[in-house]
Design an enzyme around this catalytic site. Sequence first.
Site, PDB file in Angstrom:
ATOM      1  N   ASP A  81      40.588  37.927  88.704  1.00 58.52           N
ATOM      2  CA  ASP A  81      40.486  37.400  87.330  1.00 58.52           C
ATOM      3  C   ASP A  81      40.302  38.522  86.321  1.00 58.52           C
ATOM      4  O   ASP A  81      39.913  39.637  86.656  1.00 58.52           O
ATOM      5  CB  ASP A  81      39.318  36.418  87.218  1.00 58.52           C
ATOM      6  N   GLU A 176      35.113  36.798  89.293  1.00 55.43           N
ATOM      7  CA  GLU A 176      34.064  37.835  89.292  1.00 55.43           C
ATOM      8  C   GLU A 176      33.496  38.013  87.896  1.00 55.43           C
ATOM      9  O   GLU A 176      32.295  38.204  87.719  1.00 55.43           O
ATOM     10  CB  GLU A 176      34.649  39.164  89.788  1.00 55.43           C
TER      11      GLU A 176
HETATM   12 ZN   LIG Z   1      35.877  44.352  87.418  1.00 55.26          ZN
END
Ligand SMILES: [Zn+2]
Length: 410
Positions: A81, A176
């Site tokens: 992401d 993340e």
């Molecule tokens: Zn990163």
Amino acid sequence: MTDTVTDRFLRYVVIDTQSDPKSSTQPSTEKQKNLGRILVEELLTIGLSDAHIDEHGYVYATIPSNVDKPVPVICFCSHMDTAPDFTGTNVKPQTVRNYSGGDIQLSGNPQRLIRVGDNPALLDQIGNDIITTDGTTLLGADDKAGIAEIMTAAQFLLDNPDIRHGTIKLLFTPDEEIGRGVDKVDLQKLGAQFGYTVDGETAGHIEDETFSADGVEITIQGVAIHPGFAKGKMENAIKIAGAIANRLPKDIAPETTSDREGFVHPIAVTGSMEKAVLKFIVRDFHDDGLADKEAMLETLVRDVMAGFPGSTYTFEVEEQYRNMKAVLDLHPEIVDNAVEAIRRAGLTPVRGSIRGGTDGSRLSFLGLPCANIFAGGHAFHSPTEWISRQDMEKAVTALVELAKIWEERA
Ligand SMILES: [Zn+2]
């Protein structure tokens, strides 16, 4: 013809994979799976027959060992992401070939420059090929550089069977950037003993320390009364919250600290006359420093509340993550091997700490001790993000060397 790390990188960054903290699904945005599916296809093509994406958007694959002796199973991990801070839709990468120094103009927004003053790392890039955006989106080198480097290292190991290595697991995670990158990871299935997130910045850097992190929520119950009859009785929760914010020490704040100093940082305040809620994040490299800061905050709240005898408060601390150094120190070979790999890639290893957390800090405490090594990107989460081809190539070399070193030292 095999793909270079740059070919891969340019292919991945144009796929929009922005995560969304407001979504409650996993992955938070379905579009992250678009990249995941492409990675699986490419992994299958290079010969990793167990490559797959699961329902939560995690991509798993295995590079089988090619030696008889037992070698610890290591994992290379990066996240798919991009940050919600800046748009990642319609990324148009541009390449400045043979960079000759000076600020870099971005074609889609003449006002936006990548300034040497803000990016001293550019001074080490003379003669290199630098990839930027056109200034209207982020680039997503964080962390598609890490993905491209891991994919290219995997292909290199498969194409060169004479290079001896143990079993290597690959893991690509969603979400993340919104702190949920390991929520649904299946470590049992992954089956690795030690790991590396490839999510750091400057070439040569390795990080084995993150902040320890807590959240604090303070709820204030004031005394609400019709303002016409309030004299001597009303205790306005909004004003109590303001008094608390006003008394926060100025030298323990994100805007006044650096390096190894921690801080106390208000991130939200909501309320009415009757009730107000203050939310804080507290950060320190040491757990006792974290406790000291929380005790300081509670003392401050108690002092303020003393002036409002009819009001009450609650003070709740929630653990967010812990400094991964405590775990990594038990397995010094993780960092030692990476330092040697970075040296063999022709770089000077620099050990550092992260003023934040990574997937690695949570993975370390879930049972997969994980250090963070450089991916080569700079100015993350912004339209001035950039990375050089040469630094990505060095990261690939470092990953291949790392695979070799674990086998040599087993
Ligand atoms: Zn990163």
